[in-house]
Structure formats: C-alpha cells, structure tokens
Design an enzyme around this catalytic site. Sequence first.
Site, PDB file in Angstrom:
ATOM      1  N   PHE A 125       0.880  -1.175   0.000  1.00 47.94           N
ATOM      2  CA  PHE A 125       0.000   0.000   0.000  1.00 47.94           C
ATOM      3  C   PHE A 125       0.914   1.221   0.000  1.00 47.94           C
ATOM      4  O   PHE A 125       1.523   1.554   1.026  1.00 47.94           O
ATOM      5  CB  PHE A 125      -0.846  -0.064   1.275  1.00 47.94           C
ATOM      6  CG  PHE A 125      -1.988   0.903   1.367  1.00 47.94           C
ATOM      7  CD1 PHE A 125      -3.269   0.549   0.941  1.00 47.94           C
ATOM      8  CD2 PHE A 125      -1.815   2.172   1.930  1.00 47.94           C
ATOM      9  CE1 PHE A 125      -4.334   1.427   1.069  1.00 47.94           C
ATOM     10  CE2 PHE A 125      -2.876   3.060   2.063  1.00 47.94           C
ATOM     11  CZ  PHE A 125      -4.145   2.679   1.630  1.00 47.94           C
ATOM     12  N   THR A 128       2.491   6.779   1.799  1.00 48.27           N
ATOM     13  CA  THR A 128       3.375   7.698   2.526  1.00 48.27           C
ATOM     14  C   THR A 128       4.611   8.078   1.713  1.00 48.27           C
ATOM     15  O   THR A 128       5.188   7.249   1.026  1.00 48.27           O
ATOM     16  CB  THR A 128       3.823   7.038   3.854  1.00 48.27           C
ATOM     17  OG1 THR A 128       2.659   6.675   4.581  1.00 48.27           O
ATOM     18  CG2 THR A 128       4.670   7.978   4.687  1.00 48.27           C
ATOM     19  N   ARG A 246      -7.744   0.522   9.631  1.00 47.63           N
ATOM     20  CA  ARG A 246      -7.624   0.861  11.066  1.00 47.63           C
ATOM     21  C   ARG A 246      -8.247  -0.210  11.942  1.00 47.63           C
ATOM     22  O   ARG A 246      -7.804  -0.421  13.083  1.00 47.63           O
ATOM     23  CB  ARG A 246      -8.262   2.228  11.326  1.00 47.63           C
ATOM     24  CG  ARG A 246      -7.336   3.307  10.864  1.00 47.63           C
ATOM     25  CD  ARG A 246      -7.895   4.702  10.849  1.00 47.63           C
ATOM     26  NE  ARG A 246      -6.914   5.514  10.137  1.00 47.63           N
ATOM     27  CZ  ARG A 246      -7.192   6.490   9.288  1.00 47.63           C
ATOM     28  NH1 ARG A 246      -8.442   6.814   9.056  1.00 47.63           N
ATOM     29  NH2 ARG A 246      -6.221   7.138   8.681  1.00 47.63           N
ATOM     30  N   GLN A 339       6.417  -4.371  33.329  1.00 49.99           N
ATOM     31  CA  GLN A 339       6.635  -3.959  34.727  1.00 49.99           C
ATOM     32  C   GLN A 339       6.339  -5.114  35.682  1.00 49.99           C
ATOM     33  O   GLN A 339       7.058  -5.339  36.661  1.00 49.99           O
ATOM     34  CB  GLN A 339       5.708  -2.771  35.040  1.00 49.99           C
ATOM     35  CG  GLN A 339       5.990  -2.074  36.353  1.00 49.99           C
ATOM     36  CD  GLN A 339       7.276  -1.258  36.305  1.00 49.99           C
ATOM     37  OE1 GLN A 339       7.794  -0.955  35.241  1.00 49.99           O
ATOM     38  NE2 GLN A 339       7.809  -0.946  37.470  1.00 49.99           N
ATOM     39  N   GLU A 366      -0.953   3.714   9.924  1.00 50.75           N
ATOM     40  CA  GLU A 366      -2.362   3.845   9.510  1.00 50.75           C
ATOM     41  C   GLU A 366      -3.029   5.043  10.190  1.00 50.75           C
ATOM     42  O   GLU A 366      -4.214   5.003  10.520  1.00 50.75           O
ATOM     43  CB  GLU A 366      -3.147   2.562   9.794  1.00 50.75           C
ATOM     44  CG  GLU A 366      -2.489   1.365   9.198  1.00 50.75           C
ATOM     45  CD  GLU A 366      -3.297   0.693   8.109  1.00 50.75           C
ATOM     46  OE1 GLU A 366      -2.850  -0.342   7.653  1.00 50.75           O
ATOM     47  OE2 GLU A 366      -4.338   1.232   7.716  1.00 50.75           O
ATOM     48  N   GLY A 367      -2.243   6.078  10.387  1.00 58.12           N
ATOM     49  CA  GLY A 367      -2.729   7.300  11.032  1.00 58.12           C
ATOM     50  C   GLY A 367      -2.371   7.287  12.508  1.00 58.12           C
ATOM     51  O   GLY A 367      -2.757   6.384  13.242  1.00 58.12           O
TER      52      GLY A 367
HETATM   53  C1  LIG Z   1       6.674   0.188  10.349  1.00 49.99           C
HETATM   54  C2  LIG Z   1       5.888   1.113   9.498  1.00 49.99           C
HETATM   55  C3  LIG Z   1       5.072   0.602   8.503  1.00 49.99           C
HETATM   56  C4  LIG Z   1       4.352   1.469   7.667  1.00 49.99           C
HETATM   57  N1  LIG Z   1       3.629   0.950   6.614  1.00 49.99           N
HETATM   58  C5  LIG Z   1       3.117   1.799   5.691  1.00 49.99           C
HETATM   59  C6  LIG Z   1       2.561   1.307   4.472  1.00 49.99           C
HETATM   60  O1  LIG Z   1       2.505   0.086   4.227  1.00 49.99           O
HETATM   61  N2  LIG Z   1       2.090   2.195   3.571  1.00 49.99           N
HETATM   62  C7  LIG Z   1       2.127   3.535   3.776  1.00 49.99           C
HETATM   63  O2  LIG Z   1       1.688   4.285   2.909  1.00 49.99           O
HETATM   64  N3  LIG Z   1       2.652   4.051   4.929  1.00 49.99           N
HETATM   65  C8  LIG Z   1       3.156   3.202   5.875  1.00 49.99           C
HETATM   66  N4  LIG Z   1       3.725   3.707   7.028  1.00 49.99           N
HETATM   67  C9  LIG Z   1       3.732   5.138   7.255  1.00 49.99           C
HETATM   68  C10 LIG Z   1       2.866   5.587   8.424  1.00 49.99           C
HETATM   69  O3  LIG Z   1       1.514   5.471   8.099  1.00 49.99           O
HETATM   70  C11 LIG Z   1       3.296   7.005   8.794  1.00 49.99           C
HETATM   71  O4  LIG Z   1       4.567   6.903   9.404  1.00 49.99           O
HETATM   72  C12 LIG Z   1       2.307   7.714   9.721  1.00 49.99           C
HETATM   73  O5  LIG Z   1       1.109   7.975   9.044  1.00 49.99           O
HETATM   74  C13 LIG Z   1       2.876   9.014  10.289  1.00 49.99           C
HETATM   75  O6  LIG Z   1       3.458   9.799   9.304  1.00 49.99           O
HETATM   76  P1  LIG Z   1       4.921  10.410   9.548  1.00 49.99           P
HETATM   77  O7  LIG Z   1       5.802   9.265   9.936  1.00 49.99           O
HETATM   78  O8  LIG Z   1       5.320  11.168   8.344  1.00 49.99           O
HETATM   79  O9  LIG Z   1       4.802  11.339  10.783  1.00 49.99           O
HETATM   80  P2  LIG Z   1       4.402  12.904  10.747  1.00 49.99           P
HETATM   81  O10 LIG Z   1       3.203  13.107   9.914  1.00 49.99           O
HETATM   82  O11 LIG Z   1       5.611  13.704  10.423  1.00 49.99           O
HETATM   83  O12 LIG Z   1       3.998  13.152  12.270  1.00 49.99           O
HETATM   84  C14 LIG Z   1       4.958  13.385  13.299  1.00 49.99           C
HETATM   85  C15 LIG Z   1       4.185  13.710  14.568  1.00 49.99           C
HETATM   86  O13 LIG Z   1       3.401  14.893  14.370  1.00 49.99           O
HETATM   87  C16 LIG Z   1       2.047  14.607  14.669  1.00 49.99           C
HETATM   88  N5  LIG Z   1       1.179  15.392  13.810  1.00 49.99           N
HETATM   89  C17 LIG Z   1       1.214  15.528  12.468  1.00 49.99           C
HETATM   90  N6  LIG Z   1       0.230  16.312  12.046  1.00 49.99           N
HETATM   91  C18 LIG Z   1      -0.458  16.709  13.142  1.00 49.99           C
HETATM   92  C19 LIG Z   1      -1.595  17.543  13.376  1.00 49.99           C
HETATM   93  N7  LIG Z   1      -2.260  18.115  12.379  1.00 49.99           N
HETATM   94  N8  LIG Z   1      -2.022  17.715  14.645  1.00 49.99           N
HETATM   95  C20 LIG Z   1      -1.377  17.115  15.660  1.00 49.99           C
HETATM   96  N9  LIG Z   1      -0.299  16.325  15.524  1.00 49.99           N
HETATM   97  C21 LIG Z   1       0.152  16.127  14.267  1.00 49.99           C
HETATM   98  C22 LIG Z   1       1.886  13.124  14.422  1.00 49.99           C
HETATM   99  O14 LIG Z   1       0.763  12.598  15.105  1.00 49.99           O
HETATM  100  C23 LIG Z   1       3.192  12.600  14.959  1.00 49.99           C
HETATM  101  O15 LIG Z   1       3.128  12.504  16.358  1.00 49.99           O
HETATM  102  C24 LIG Z   1       4.417   2.855   7.887  1.00 49.99           C
HETATM  103  C25 LIG Z   1       5.219   3.364   8.911  1.00 49.99           C
HETATM  104  C26 LIG Z   1       5.971   2.532   9.685  1.00 49.99           C
HETATM  105  C27 LIG Z   1       6.877   3.116  10.732  1.00 49.99           C
END
Ligand SMILES: Cc1cc2nc3c(=O)[nH]c(=O)nc-3n(C[C@H](O)[C@H](O)[C@H](O)COP(=O)(O)OP(=O)(O)OC[C@H]3O[C@@H](n4cnc5c(N)ncnc54)[C@H](O)[C@@H]3O)c2cc1C
Length: 385
Positions: A125, A128, A246, A339, A366-367
């Site tokens: 999928f 990102t 989700r 713990q 997944e968000g």
């Molecule tokens: C092991 C793993 C597997 C994954 N698998 C997939 C996959 O198969 N396909 C895919 O497409 N993606 C995948 N992802 C991506 C994953 O969905 C994203 O990492 C996730 O959605 C968060 O995005 P980001 O890492 O860019 O964090 P960011 O968006 O940079 O967020 C960083 C922090 O800021 C917070 N934040 C951001 N915007 C806001 C807001 N408006 N208000 C408050 N807080 C906010 C976030 O909650 C978080 O705490 C995967 C990630 C990992 C680590």
Amino acid sequence: MDFSLTEEQLMIQDMAKKFADTELAPIAASLDEGKNHDKFLVNLNQLAELGFMGMNVKGEYGGVEAGTVAFSLVITELAKACASTAVTTSVTNMVAEVIQAVGTEEQKETHLTKICTGEYKAGGFCLTEPSAGSDPAGMKTTAVKDGDEYVLNGSKIYITSGTFAGVFVVWAVTDPSAPKGKGISCFLVEANTPGLNIGKLEDKMGQKASHTTEVHFEDCRIPASNLMGQENKGFAIAVGELAGGRIGVGSLALGIGMAAMDYAREFITERKQFGQPLANFQGLQWMLADRYTELEAARLLLMQAACDKDAGKNFSKGASMAKLFASEKANQACYDALQMLGGAGYIKEYPVERMARDVRITSIYEGTSEVQRIIISRELLREIA
Ligand SMILES: Cc1cc2nc3c(=O)[nH]c(=O)nc-3n(C[C@H](O)[C@H](O)[C@H](O)COP(=O)(O)OP(=O)(O)OC[C@H]3O[C@@H](n4cnc5c(N)ncnc54)[C@H](O)[C@@H]3O)c2cc1C
C-alpha cells in the site's frame, strides 16, 4: 446488543489460533532476530491457503467473504503470536479491498486471484512519502499520461512488505493544478515493473520480519489500464480504505496487548517475593484489572466498527475510535506487563520485551493517534453542524 460470534466466526478464530500457536509462536523470537525469513514467507502462503489474505474478497475472485468481524478476529489471533505476520496479513487484506472496491473486472480477476491464492506473497500500500505522512494529500509522486501509458516518478517510504509484495496500489498526483487532494489518482503497479525499485530496508524497533522499505518510481511506465477508479478521484479511495485498515491495526494491537497481559498474569502466579506469589499483591492485581478492562473495551469498539462495516454503515469514526483506543491501551498493557515481570520483562528470553517493542508502532501507522483524534473530532463537530 449482542456481539456473540457466529459458528463460522468461531471456527475461523479457532483456525487462526491453531495456526498462530503451531506455526507462528515457535519462530516469532527468531523472526525478531532477523532469522527464519523463508519460513515467514512460507507462512504467508499458508495463510493465503487458509483464506486469510482475502477475507472480504468475493468468492469469484478467490476470497472467502468472511466479513470484517472475522478479519478482526484473525488479525488479533495472529498478532498474539507474531505481530509481523499479522501486519503483513492486515495490509494485504487492505490492498485486496482497494482492488475489489475500485478495480476493473480485469484487474480484479488478475490481481485478487493472485493475492488470494498466495501467488503474490503480499500486497503493498504505497501512500506515505518523505514529505507526506500524516498529510498524504501533500504527496509529490507524479503520474503523467503518455499515450496509452502513465509514467510514474517519485518515492514512497515505510512501505510494508516492500521486498516481497507482488503488487502495489500506488497513489500519485495526476493533476498538479487541482486543489490539494483533488488531483490524485490510484494505480496498480506489479512488483516486477521496470522503473519500480525497492530502496532501503528499514531497521526498525519491532515487527522486524515485516519488511518496511522505500519504493522508488523512476520513469516507471504502466499501462493506462492500471488506473483504478476515476482519474483525479483517487484520494477518496485512500481515505476510505484506511478506515478499514484501522480495524486491522486496532485488532493487531489488541492481540499484542492481550498476549503480553496473558503472559504477565501467568508469571505473577508463579514467581514469589516476600514469601508469596506476586499475584497476591494488590498493586499488581489492580494493573491486571485495569488493563484487561481496557482491552475488553477495545475489543468491543473493534467489534462495533467491524459490525458497522459489514452492515454497510458509516464506520469511519468508529474505526478511528477503535484504533485510537486499542493501540493506546495495548501500549499501556505491554508497558505494565513488562513492569509486572520486573527485570525479566526487560530480558529477551521472555516474550514481553519483544511485544513491548512490537506494539509501539500501532499508535503511529495507519494514522497516528493524533490523526485519529482529528478524524473523530471532525466527525463529532460535523454531526452538530
Ligand atoms: C513500520 C511502518 C510501517 C508502515 N507501513 C506503511 C505502508 O505500508 N504504507 C504507507 O503508505 N505508509 C506506511 N507507514 C507510514 C505511516 O503510516 C506514517 O509513518 C504515519 O502515518 C505518520 O506519518 P509520519 O511518519 O510522516 O509522521 P508525521 O506526519 O511527520 O507526524 C509526526 C508527529 O506529528 C504529529 N502530527 C502531524 N500532524 C499533526 C496535526 N495536524 N495535529 C497534531 N499532531 C500532528 C503526528 O501525530 C506525529 O506525532 C508505515 C510506517 C511505519 C513506521
């Protein structure tokens, strides 16, 4: 309201539990150490044979049409033994559901069958990107129409099953001039397509057998017929399918949290301190009571969201509530389970150490929890607008 499981759901849950106990639990620790990857892949084939890769896919495409409740039960059972296998199964089901929801007849016949039979070990999928995580509508990957082809350029990151997925659903910008989120389309890209290159395999905190990679598109040409749904209408597909995903991640978190707590509950009845079993101490009894109560509440939220999805009702808010609650409470359950084991909880010989690492990502992918709160509050405010 009665959430009793049907005979078929109980049978599916039992099949998943047996598979998890016999095939997953014995190798979960070695998978965490980067060993036994071949067996991990063999297990994916066996899961396909059991019907677990296309749980909501129609029979005519090789699926079992078991429904979302059964899907949730399966993911929870698998996750109790091996979170890596559970997430691979969950994402593959999500990919299958995207194809089923918006694919053409030909796309469904070709690709759903391969997912359901295990010919594709998994589905990927691709949403990102480096600069588009919580805000995927800000993606930069482009798909430019060239005759009867699209040419994809850009990079996706953190893609589950990148190294072994047989097919990817990929989102890319097809109309850069459109308002944000409006000019994005969804495509099917087979893994062996020239120009699709798998990049870095991430070294993660947990869920290590689930290969998380970069996926690069470098002048990657695909037939125009690989477009799924309508051009420029692809973002709504992602948003819709993520809601279903989700339920998968919440169910996965529940499984890890349950497994950690079940282990800790046994442990405190066996280990003695101050001349008596740890289970005699009220401080630990209350941890048990609180965490099991929360996990049960998480299970009910998941069942509600799954039932709503199966009934064709709007389940987006419910799925976000279930994912938010299940992932955060499962994290707490793993923290407290560790713990309760004391020093042993921190030692790799005991499975809770791995579970505490595996569960951490469930409140992120997944968000994130913050994104779930945005979705839930937006819906709550819309209801009274
Ligand atoms: C092991 C793993 C597997 C994954 N698998 C997939 C996959 O198969 N396909 C895919 O497409 N993606 C995948 N992802 C991506 C994953 O969905 C994203 O990492 C996730 O959605 C968060 O995005 P980001 O890492 O860019 O964090 P960011 O968006 O940079 O967020 C960083 C922090 O800021 C917070 N934040 C951001 N915007 C806001 C807001 N408006 N208000 C408050 N807080 C906010 C976030 O909650 C978080 O705490 C995967 C990630 C990992 C680590």
